[in-house]
Design a protein around this motif. Sequence first.
Motif, PDB file in Angstrom:
ATOM      1  N   ARG A  55       0.833  -1.203   0.000  1.00 13.61           N
ATOM      2  CA  ARG A  55       0.000   0.000   0.000  1.00 13.61           C
ATOM      3  C   ARG A  55       0.871   1.257   0.000  1.00 13.61           C
ATOM      4  O   ARG A  55       0.600   2.209  -0.703  1.00 13.61           O
ATOM      5  CB  ARG A  55      -0.906  -0.054   1.231  1.00 13.61           C
ATOM      6  CG  ARG A  55      -2.072   0.854   1.103  1.00 13.61           C
ATOM      7  CD  ARG A  55      -3.203   0.468   2.016  1.00 13.61           C
ATOM      8  NE  ARG A  55      -3.974  -0.637   1.504  1.00 13.61           N
ATOM      9  CZ  ARG A  55      -4.861  -1.295   2.239  1.00 13.61           C
ATOM     10  NH1 ARG A  55      -5.058  -0.996   3.482  1.00 13.61           N
ATOM     11  NH2 ARG A  55      -5.539  -2.278   1.704  1.00 13.61           N
ATOM     12  N   ARG A  56       1.958   1.205   0.819  1.00 15.34           N
ATOM     13  CA  ARG A  56       2.864   2.356   0.868  1.00 15.34           C
ATOM     14  C   ARG A  56       3.456   2.615  -0.506  1.00 15.34           C
ATOM     15  O   ARG A  56       3.556   3.725  -0.975  1.00 15.34           O
ATOM     16  CB  ARG A  56       3.987   2.105   1.882  1.00 15.34           C
ATOM     17  CG  ARG A  56       3.643   2.562   3.289  1.00 15.34           C
ATOM     18  CD  ARG A  56       4.897   2.805   4.083  1.00 15.34           C
ATOM     19  NE  ARG A  56       5.754   1.632   4.191  1.00 15.34           N
ATOM     20  CZ  ARG A  56       5.562   0.664   5.077  1.00 15.34           C
ATOM     21  NH1 ARG A  56       4.550   0.713   5.919  1.00 15.34           N
ATOM     22  NH2 ARG A  56       6.379  -0.368   5.125  1.00 15.34           N
ATOM     23  N   THR A  69      -4.918  -8.651  -8.605  1.00 19.62           N
ATOM     24  CA  THR A  69      -5.195  -7.836  -7.413  1.00 19.62           C
ATOM     25  C   THR A  69      -4.185  -6.680  -7.336  1.00 19.62           C
ATOM     26  O   THR A  69      -3.165  -6.685  -8.039  1.00 19.62           O
ATOM     27  CB  THR A  69      -5.057  -8.670  -6.125  1.00 19.62           C
ATOM     28  OG1 THR A  69      -3.681  -9.060  -5.995  1.00 19.62           O
ATOM     29  CG2 THR A  69      -5.949  -9.902  -6.148  1.00 19.62           C
ATOM     30  N   MET A  70      -4.458  -5.746  -6.419  1.00 19.24           N
ATOM     31  CA  MET A  70      -3.531  -4.625  -6.208  1.00 19.24           C
ATOM     32  C   MET A  70      -2.190  -5.170  -5.711  1.00 19.24           C
ATOM     33  O   MET A  70      -1.132  -4.626  -6.041  1.00 19.24           O
ATOM     34  CB  MET A  70      -4.147  -3.650  -5.193  1.00 19.24           C
ATOM     35  CG  MET A  70      -3.593  -2.261  -5.285  1.00 19.24           C
ATOM     36  SD  MET A  70      -3.848  -1.498  -6.896  1.00 19.24           S
ATOM     37  CE  MET A  70      -2.278  -0.738  -7.139  1.00 19.24           C
ATOM     38  N   GLU A  71      -2.244  -6.246  -4.943  1.00 14.03           N
ATOM     39  CA  GLU A  71      -0.994  -6.821  -4.447  1.00 14.03           C
ATOM     40  C   GLU A  71      -0.172  -7.400  -5.611  1.00 14.03           C
ATOM     41  O   GLU A  71       1.052  -7.261  -5.642  1.00 14.03           O
ATOM     42  CB  GLU A  71      -1.284  -7.894  -3.392  1.00 14.03           C
ATOM     43  CG  GLU A  71      -0.089  -8.096  -2.478  1.00 14.03           C
ATOM     44  CD  GLU A  71      -0.216  -9.293  -1.552  1.00 14.03           C
ATOM     45  OE1 GLU A  71      -1.322  -9.856  -1.437  1.00 14.03           O
ATOM     46  OE2 GLU A  71       0.812  -9.655  -0.961  1.00 14.03           O
ATOM     47  N   ASP A  72      -0.850  -8.047  -6.550  1.00 12.71           N
ATOM     48  CA  ASP A  72      -0.163  -8.564  -7.746  1.00 12.71           C
ATOM     49  C   ASP A  72       0.465  -7.398  -8.517  1.00 12.71           C
ATOM     50  O   ASP A  72       1.601  -7.488  -8.996  1.00 12.71           O
ATOM     51  CB  ASP A  72      -1.143  -9.289  -8.681  1.00 12.71           C
ATOM     52  CG  ASP A  72      -1.825 -10.494  -8.034  1.00 12.71           C
ATOM     53  OD1 ASP A  72      -1.182 -11.145  -7.186  1.00 12.71           O
ATOM     54  OD2 ASP A  72      -2.994 -10.762  -8.377  1.00 12.71           O
ATOM     55  N   LEU A 131       4.464  -6.688  -9.363  1.00 11.36           N
ATOM     56  CA  LEU A 131       5.060  -6.417 -10.686  1.00 11.36           C
ATOM     57  C   LEU A 131       5.890  -5.138 -10.655  1.00 11.36           C
ATOM     58  O   LEU A 131       6.985  -5.084 -11.218  1.00 11.36           O
ATOM     59  CB  LEU A 131       3.941  -6.341 -11.737  1.00 11.36           C
ATOM     60  CG  LEU A 131       4.378  -5.945 -13.152  1.00 11.36           C
ATOM     61  CD1 LEU A 131       3.749  -6.874 -14.187  1.00 11.36           C
ATOM     62  CD2 LEU A 131       4.046  -4.498 -13.474  1.00 11.36           C
ATOM     63  N   VAL A 132       5.390  -4.131  -9.947  1.00 11.90           N
ATOM     64  CA  VAL A 132       6.144  -2.870  -9.840  1.00 11.90           C
ATOM     65  C   VAL A 132       7.484  -3.122  -9.130  1.00 11.90           C
ATOM     66  O   VAL A 132       8.533  -2.610  -9.547  1.00 11.90           O
ATOM     67  CB  VAL A 132       5.305  -1.783  -9.113  1.00 11.90           C
ATOM     68  CG1 VAL A 132       6.150  -0.567  -8.766  1.00 11.90           C
ATOM     69  CG2 VAL A 132       4.117  -1.369  -9.975  1.00 11.90           C
ATOM     70  N   GLU A 133       7.467  -3.937  -8.078  1.00 12.62           N
ATOM     71  CA  GLU A 133       8.719  -4.279  -7.367  1.00 12.62           C
ATOM     72  C   GLU A 133       9.698  -4.976  -8.299  1.00 12.62           C
ATOM     73  O   GLU A 133      10.900  -4.697  -8.279  1.00 12.62           O
ATOM     74  CB  GLU A 133       8.428  -5.219  -6.193  1.00 12.62           C
ATOM     75  CG  GLU A 133       7.960  -4.512  -4.935  1.00 12.62           C
ATOM     76  CD  GLU A 133       7.597  -5.512  -3.847  1.00 12.62           C
ATOM     77  OE1 GLU A 133       8.293  -6.533  -3.697  1.00 12.62           O
ATOM     78  OE2 GLU A 133       6.595  -5.267  -3.154  1.00 12.62           O
TER      79      GLU A 133
END
Length: 149
Positions: free
Chosen positions: A11-12, A107-110, A114-116
């Motif tokens: 989320r951060r 999901t937002m976590e997925d 990907l961003v990471e």
Amino acid sequence: MVNLPRILAGRRRFLLAAALAALGKILPARAAGDVLADFGGMPGLTALMETFMVNLLADTRTQPFFAPTDQKRVKDKLAEQFCALLGGDCEYRGGNMKGIHRGLGITMEDFNALVEALQDAMDKHGIAFRSQNKLLALLAPMHRDIVEK
Ligand code: HEM
């Protein structure tokens, strides 16, 4: 099991990306091509996509999505898309974000995973932090067309 620290970290990261997107609107734009040059142009983006895909396949959160795909096509299309987004002289000829990701249940976590994977790849390729942020700010709003759950 719910992994609260990871969700909070995600989320951060998302809030950071959203703040960067807002910042991108008020900061004076760099001349077209400057940021792309920081990525090493199209050859640099092509090399970056190799590392990005290795990361996506190594992370248990993103691996199930990317293992069954035509990875060469996804890498080629991503390089083309990023080149166009960064103001390069290239045209993105892949599918639209909503249609391509429809039904995958992302999901937002997925999305954050990907961003990471992308951030890690950009670090490994020595991309300037400012240019990394520029790309991330362009990608962040796309979650609206990609995240379904
Ligand atoms: C800003 C974030 C993202 C961008 C810019 C993006 C971009 C793309 C592009 C350009 C393609 C290839 C399109 C084509 O073949 O015509 C693609 C395919 C795909 N993406 Fe994404 N994507 C993003 C996020 C995600 C996330 C978070 C996931 C899952 C964790 C994901 C999973 C996939 C999969 C599975 C495919 C292959 C679909 C298929 O072959 O039918 N993408 N994406």
